[in-house]
Design an enzyme around this catalytic site. Structure first.
Site, short mmCIF file in Angstrom:
data_model
loop_
_atom_site.label_atom_id
_atom_site.label_comp_id
_atom_site.label_asym_id
_atom_site.label_seq_id
_atom_site.Cartn_x
_atom_site.Cartn_y
_atom_site.Cartn_z
N CYS A 11 0.69 3.36 3.21
CA CYS A 11 1.41 2.69 4.31
C CYS A 11 2.90 2.96 4.17
CB CYS A 11 1.14 1.19 4.29
SG CYS A 11 -0.43 0.68 5.02
N ASN B 257 -12.88 10.63 -0.14
CA ASN B 257 -13.56 9.95 -1.22
C ASN B 257 -13.68 8.47 -0.86
OD1 ASN B 257 -13.64 12.34 -2.80
ND2 ASN B 257 -11.53 11.96 -3.46
N THR C 295 -8.97 6.68 -5.21
CA THR C 295 -7.97 6.00 -6.03
C THR C 295 -6.91 5.29 -5.21
OG1 THR C 295 -6.66 8.02 -6.21
CG2 THR C 295 -8.28 7.61 -7.95
N GLY D 167 -14.71 8.35 -6.20
CA GLY D 167 -13.44 8.83 -6.75
C GLY D 167 -12.22 8.46 -5.93
N CYS E 99 0.84 -1.20 0.00
CA CYS E 99 0.00 0.00 0.00
C CYS E 99 0.87 1.26 0.00
CB CYS E 99 -0.91 -0.01 1.22
SG CYS E 99 -1.77 1.56 1.48
N HIS F 55 -6.38 3.44 1.04
CA HIS F 55 -5.91 3.61 2.42
C HIS F 55 -6.59 4.89 2.89
CE1 HIS F 55 -2.44 3.57 5.54
NE2 HIS F 55 -3.17 4.64 5.82
N HIS G 291 -7.82 8.26 3.84
CA HIS G 291 -7.12 9.55 3.86
C HIS G 291 -8.13 10.67 3.76
CE1 HIS G 291 -7.37 8.19 -0.35
NE2 HIS G 291 -7.47 9.48 -0.69
N ASP H 132 -0.16 16.58 -0.98
CA ASP H 132 -0.61 15.81 -2.14
C ASP H 132 0.32 16.08 -3.32
OD1 ASP H 132 -3.68 14.54 -2.98
OD2 ASP H 132 -2.26 15.04 -4.58
N HIS I 193 -3.21 0.58 8.49
CA HIS I 193 -3.97 0.49 7.24
C HIS I 193 -5.46 0.30 7.51
CE1 HIS I 193 -4.51 -0.24 2.95
NE2 HIS I 193 -5.41 -1.12 3.33
P1 5GP Z 1 -8.22 9.86 -3.73
O1 5GP Z 1 -8.43 10.06 -5.20
O2 5GP Z 1 -8.01 8.40 -3.39
O3 5GP Z 1 -9.24 10.51 -2.86
O4 5GP Z 1 -6.90 10.64 -3.38
C1 5GP Z 1 -5.63 10.13 -3.59
C2 5GP Z 1 -4.68 11.29 -3.63
O5 5GP Z 1 -3.38 10.81 -3.43
C3 5GP Z 1 -4.70 12.06 -4.95
O6 5GP Z 1 -5.05 13.42 -4.71
C4 5GP Z 1 -3.26 11.92 -5.46
O7 5GP Z 1 -2.77 13.09 -6.07
C5 5GP Z 1 -2.49 11.57 -4.21
N1 5GP Z 1 -1.34 10.71 -4.41
C6 5GP Z 1 -1.31 9.55 -5.11
N2 5GP Z 1 -0.08 9.01 -5.06
C7 5GP Z 1 0.68 9.85 -4.30
C8 5GP Z 1 2.05 9.82 -3.90
O8 5GP Z 1 2.82 8.91 -4.21
N3 5GP Z 1 2.48 10.86 -3.12
C9 5GP Z 1 1.65 11.89 -2.76
N4 5GP Z 1 2.19 12.88 -2.00
N5 5GP Z 1 0.36 11.94 -3.13
C10 5GP Z 1 -0.13 10.93 -3.89
ZN ZN Z 2 -2.17 1.32 3.68
#
Ligand code: 5GP
Ligand code: ZN
Length: 111
Positions: free
Chosen positions: A6, A85, A93, A91, A3, A96, A98, A29, A45
Site C-alpha cells: 500500500c 503466491n 510473504t 510462499g 502494509c 497484499h 500481487h 521486485d 488493499h
Molecule cells: P511473495 O513472496 O509474497 O509472493 O512476494 C513478495 C515479493 O515482494 C518478493 O519477491 C520480494 O522480493 C518483494 N518485496 C518485498 N519487499 C519489497 C520492497 O520493499 N520493495 C520491492 N520492490 N519488492 C519487495
Molecule cells: Zn496493502
C-alpha cells in the site's frame, strides 16, 4: 497505513515504478529471480488471491489487461510467467495481492 505494498503504491516508499494508472501500480521486485521481475498490485488493499470476490475482481481483470502492455514494453516477446503466491504454503510473504511478472530468460519448470 502499515502494509508495505500500500505504501509503495502510494509513493510513500520508493520503488522502481514501471507502470501506474488510477487503480494499478507496477514496480520492480527488490530481489529479482530473472532479468525481468515486476510486481503488479492493485492500489487498494486486497490481502491475496484468496480474498478475490465479485466485489473486487474487476481489479484483477484490470491487472491482466496491464500485464501484456508491461510485457511488451519489457521486450518479453518470447514469453514470460505470471505467478501469485497464496498463504503460507504458497510462499506468500507480503499480504497484499500481487502478481509476479517474470521473464527475460528461459524459466525452469515450476515445482
Ligand atoms: P511473495 O513472496 O509474497 O509472493 O512476494 C513478495 C515479493 O515482494 C518478493 O519477491 C520480494 O522480493 C518483494 N518485496 C518485498 N519487499 C519489497 C520492497 O520493499 N520493495 C520491492 N520492490 N519488492 C519487495
Ligand atoms: Zn496493502
Amino acid at each position: 497505513m502499515s502494509c508495505i505494498f500500500c505504501r509503495i503504491a502510494a509513493g510513500e516508499i520508493p520503488s522502481q515504478k514501471v507502470y501506474e494508472d488510477e487503480r494499478v501500480f507496477a514496480f520492480r521486485d527488490i530481489n529479482p529471480v530473472a532479468p525481468v521481475h515486476i510486481l503488479i498490485v492493485p492500489k487498494t488493499h486486497i490481502p491475496g488471491a484468496d480474498a478475490v470476490s465479485s466485489e473486487n475482481s474487476s481489479l484483477v481483470a484490470r491487472i491482466f489487461e496491464v500485464i501484456p502492455k508491461i510485457a511488451a514494453t519489457e521486450g518479453l516477446s518470447r514469453g514470460y510467467r505470471v505467478v501469485t503466491n497464496v498463504g503460507e504454503d504458497g510462499g506468500q510473504t507480503v499480504m497484499h495481492l500481487h502478481f509476479h511478472l517474470i521473464g527475460g530468460r528461459k524459466l525452469d519448470i515450476m515445482a
